[in-house]
Design an enzyme around this catalytic site. Structure first.
Site, short mmCIF file in Angstrom:
data_model
loop_
_atom_site.label_atom_id
_atom_site.label_comp_id
_atom_site.label_asym_id
_atom_site.label_seq_id
_atom_site.Cartn_x
_atom_site.Cartn_y
_atom_site.Cartn_z
N GLU A 17 0.73 -1.12 0.17
CA GLU A 17 -0.14 0.07 -0.14
C GLU A 17 0.81 1.18 -0.01
O GLU A 17 2.07 1.31 0.83
CB GLU A 17 -0.83 -0.15 1.36
N THR A 48 -4.12 4.57 -1.31
CA THR A 48 -5.31 5.26 -0.51
C THR A 48 -5.80 6.49 -0.96
O THR A 48 -5.49 7.20 -1.88
CB THR A 48 -4.75 5.47 1.27
N ARG A 106 -16.32 3.17 3.28
CA ARG A 106 -16.89 4.04 3.82
C ARG A 106 -16.00 5.53 4.33
O ARG A 106 -16.53 6.43 3.93
CB ARG A 106 -17.90 3.62 5.21
N GLY A 107 -15.04 5.02 4.89
CA GLY A 107 -14.24 6.44 5.62
C GLY A 107 -14.64 6.35 7.01
O GLY A 107 -15.68 6.08 7.22
N ASP A 108 -13.80 7.22 7.66
CA ASP A 108 -14.06 7.20 9.07
C ASP A 108 -14.77 8.56 9.06
O ASP A 108 -14.67 9.49 8.35
CB ASP A 108 -12.63 7.72 9.68
N LYS A 164 -21.49 -7.42 2.83
CA LYS A 164 -20.53 -6.70 1.58
C LYS A 164 -20.19 -7.90 0.68
O LYS A 164 -20.09 -7.83 -0.57
CB LYS A 164 -19.24 -6.07 2.38
N GLN A 175 -7.58 -4.98 8.14
CA GLN A 175 -6.92 -4.33 9.12
C GLN A 175 -5.73 -4.86 9.55
O GLN A 175 -5.49 -6.00 9.63
CB GLN A 175 -7.93 -3.85 10.10
N GLN A 211 4.28 5.69 16.01
CA GLN A 211 3.57 5.27 14.96
C GLN A 211 2.64 4.24 15.43
O GLN A 211 1.52 4.23 15.24
CB GLN A 211 4.37 4.78 13.87
N LYS A 271 7.44 3.64 2.91
CA LYS A 271 8.84 3.54 3.41
C LYS A 271 9.31 2.22 2.47
O LYS A 271 9.27 1.01 2.68
CB LYS A 271 9.04 3.31 4.76
P1 FAD Z 1 -18.26 -0.02 6.55
O1 FAD Z 1 -18.01 -1.45 5.88
O2 FAD Z 1 -19.36 0.73 6.22
O3 FAD Z 1 -18.37 -0.38 8.21
C1 FAD Z 1 -18.52 0.68 9.01
C2 FAD Z 1 -19.18 0.34 10.22
O4 FAD Z 1 -20.50 0.28 10.01
C3 FAD Z 1 -18.89 -1.31 10.94
O5 FAD Z 1 -18.68 -1.12 12.27
C4 FAD Z 1 -19.83 -2.08 10.21
O6 FAD Z 1 -20.13 -3.14 11.17
C5 FAD Z 1 -20.98 -1.15 10.59
N1 FAD Z 1 -21.99 -1.53 9.39
C6 FAD Z 1 -21.48 -1.93 8.03
N2 FAD Z 1 -22.80 -2.06 7.14
C7 FAD Z 1 -23.61 -1.58 8.23
C8 FAD Z 1 -25.26 -1.56 7.93
N3 FAD Z 1 -25.94 -1.83 6.80
N4 FAD Z 1 -26.00 -1.05 9.28
C9 FAD Z 1 -25.37 -0.87 10.14
N5 FAD Z 1 -24.00 -0.76 10.50
C10 FAD Z 1 -23.14 -1.25 9.41
N6 FAD Z 1 -9.83 5.20 5.15
C11 FAD Z 1 -9.75 6.32 4.26
O7 FAD Z 1 -10.01 7.33 4.45
N7 FAD Z 1 -8.86 5.85 3.09
C12 FAD Z 1 -8.70 4.58 2.80
O8 FAD Z 1 -7.88 4.64 1.77
C13 FAD Z 1 -8.58 3.76 3.68
N8 FAD Z 1 -8.15 2.55 3.29
C14 FAD Z 1 -8.52 1.19 4.20
C15 FAD Z 1 -8.06 0.10 3.67
C16 FAD Z 1 -8.15 -1.01 4.48
C17 FAD Z 1 -7.73 -2.56 4.03
C18 FAD Z 1 -8.91 -0.92 5.85
C19 FAD Z 1 -8.98 -2.03 6.58
C20 FAD Z 1 -9.41 0.39 6.14
C21 FAD Z 1 -9.30 1.62 5.51
N9 FAD Z 1 -9.51 2.96 5.71
C22 FAD Z 1 -9.34 3.90 5.01
C23 FAD Z 1 -10.17 3.01 6.77
C24 FAD Z 1 -11.73 3.00 6.76
O9 FAD Z 1 -12.43 3.89 5.98
C25 FAD Z 1 -12.37 2.91 8.29
O10 FAD Z 1 -12.17 1.98 9.12
C26 FAD Z 1 -13.98 3.17 8.24
O11 FAD Z 1 -14.23 3.51 9.55
C27 FAD Z 1 -14.82 1.95 7.74
O12 FAD Z 1 -14.92 1.80 6.52
P2 FAD Z 1 -15.57 0.67 5.96
O13 FAD Z 1 -15.71 0.38 4.67
O14 FAD Z 1 -14.97 -0.73 6.50
O15 FAD Z 1 -17.05 0.78 6.55
#
Ligand code: FAD
Length: 292
Positions: A17, A48, A106-108, A164, A175, A211, A271
């Site tokens: 990544e 990302t 989704r993103g945070d 999903k 993660q 980190q 890195k």
């Molecule tokens: P979701 O799959 O939508 O899940 C988010 C939360 O909602 C979880 O708790 C899930 O259990 C819950 N949920 C899911 N569906 C539903 C539903 N229908 N009803 C109720 N609850 C539900 N962030 C960035 O900003 N940029 C990046 O490039 C990035 N890359 C990432 C790469 C990886 C491999 C990982 C693991 C994370 C990455 N993230 C990135 C972080 C990620 O965006 C966050 O962890 C975010 O909070 C959740 O994204 P998600 O796609 O898993 O969300």
């Protein structure tokens, strides 16, 4: 090339990544990072995407840089800070640049702002479904061996992970985790829930003790005693910490491969020297073509 083809080739894969810069001035360096990482012949490189989408132009440029090097690219795409129409337009822009693989996220949730608005995706699942409905994209999603930080329990997290998968997700990337047993237990739970698409193990080589503190705070990742000892003992010595962090990540990867896990994704933190050392450490273990 589609990541699903790469993952279903039967080979062990190691991918990497990279992240785009925040400002124009960082772009030349980020492109060098991509070139150095591509020279290691990873199975693919993921790029990302900021949750706010502010660096999407740079993400696109880095995706192009990866493709120029002949390595398949996986572009991340988040939906938390834009309308559905804007997110899908961004996906089409990626496609116009030759990107076939999207990690749909989704993103945070931003601390400030109005999320969710009625015109937004609430969760990654709906974005995955819409991307798959457009045809031709290979779409991945995120998974969390220790549960997503917002989830009340594993069962609920797994329920939404299965949604999903059912929406057409072709693979998941995990993660980071520092204890392989947590990942093995998660694989078992995922399989029991009927999730059969490839799950890529996300490995973060921690070469800087600060980190870890930040990553753990953001993700809720468990830090095993053995790893905490390393960080406590070597944390103030950058050379020792780098060496110990690379050794720990290498051991994790060797144990994963020896236990039958086929796909590893290295969070390189831009890195290339760290990624290169890990590839060297694995040169007799991972399938060719990889740099030695
Ligand atoms: P979701 O799959 O939508 O899940 C988010 C939360 O909602 C979880 O708790 C899930 O259990 C819950 N949920 C899911 N569906 C539903 C539903 N229908 N009803 C109720 N609850 C539900 N962030 C960035 O900003 N940029 C990046 O490039 C990035 N890359 C990432 C790469 C990886 C491999 C990982 C693991 C994370 C990455 N993230 C990135 C972080 C990620 O965006 C966050 O962890 C975010 O909070 C959740 O994204 P998600 O796609 O898993 O969300």
């Amino acid at each position: 090339m589609k990541i699903s083809q790469v993952l279903n080739s039967g080979n062990v894969t190691v991918s990497c990544e990279v992240f785009p810069p925040k400002k124009d001035a960082g772009l030349p360096h980020a492109k060098e990072v991509v070139q150095e990482i591509a020279a290691l012949h990873p199975a693919f490189v993921s790029v990302t995407y900021g949750a706010g989408g502010t660096n999407s132009g740079f993400a696109m440029e880095l995706a192009e840089e990866v493709q120029k090097s002949g390595v398949p690219v996986l572009s991340h795409l988040t939906c938390v800070s834009a309308s559905k129409a804007d997110v899908l337009a961004k996906a089409e822009a990626f496609r116009a640049h030759g990107v076939e693989n999207i990690l749909a996220l989704r993103g945070d949730i931003p601390k400030e702002g109005t999320y969710p608005r009625p015109d937004q995706y609430l969760h990654a699942c709906a974005l995955i479904a819409d991307l798959k409905a457009r045809g031709s994209f290979c779409v991945g999603g995120a998974c969390y061996p220790e549960g997503h930080i917002e989830s009340p329990n594993w069962a609920e997290d797994l329920h939404y992970l299965k949604e999903k998968a059912d929406a057409g997700c072709d693979f998941f990337t995990s993660q980071m985790f520092f204890d392989n047993d947590i990942f093995y237990a998660f694989l078992y739970r995922a399989l029991s829930a009927g999730i059969t698409v490839p799950i890529i193990a996300g490995i973060m080589p921690v070469t800087n003790a600060k980190q870890i503190a930040r990553s753990v705070e953001l993700s809720g990742t468990c830090v095993p005693r053995r790893f905490r000892c390393i960080a406590d003992h070597f944390g103030d010595d950058p050379v020792a910490m780098r060496q110990a962090g690379i050794a720990y990540a290498t051991e994790q990867i060797i144990d994963l491969i020896a236990s039958g896990v086929k796909h590893i994704h290295i969070y390189t933190m831009n890195k290339p020297d760290v990624a290169a050392q890990i590839f060297r450490n694995l040169s007799g273990i991972i399938d060719p073509p990889h740099a030695d």
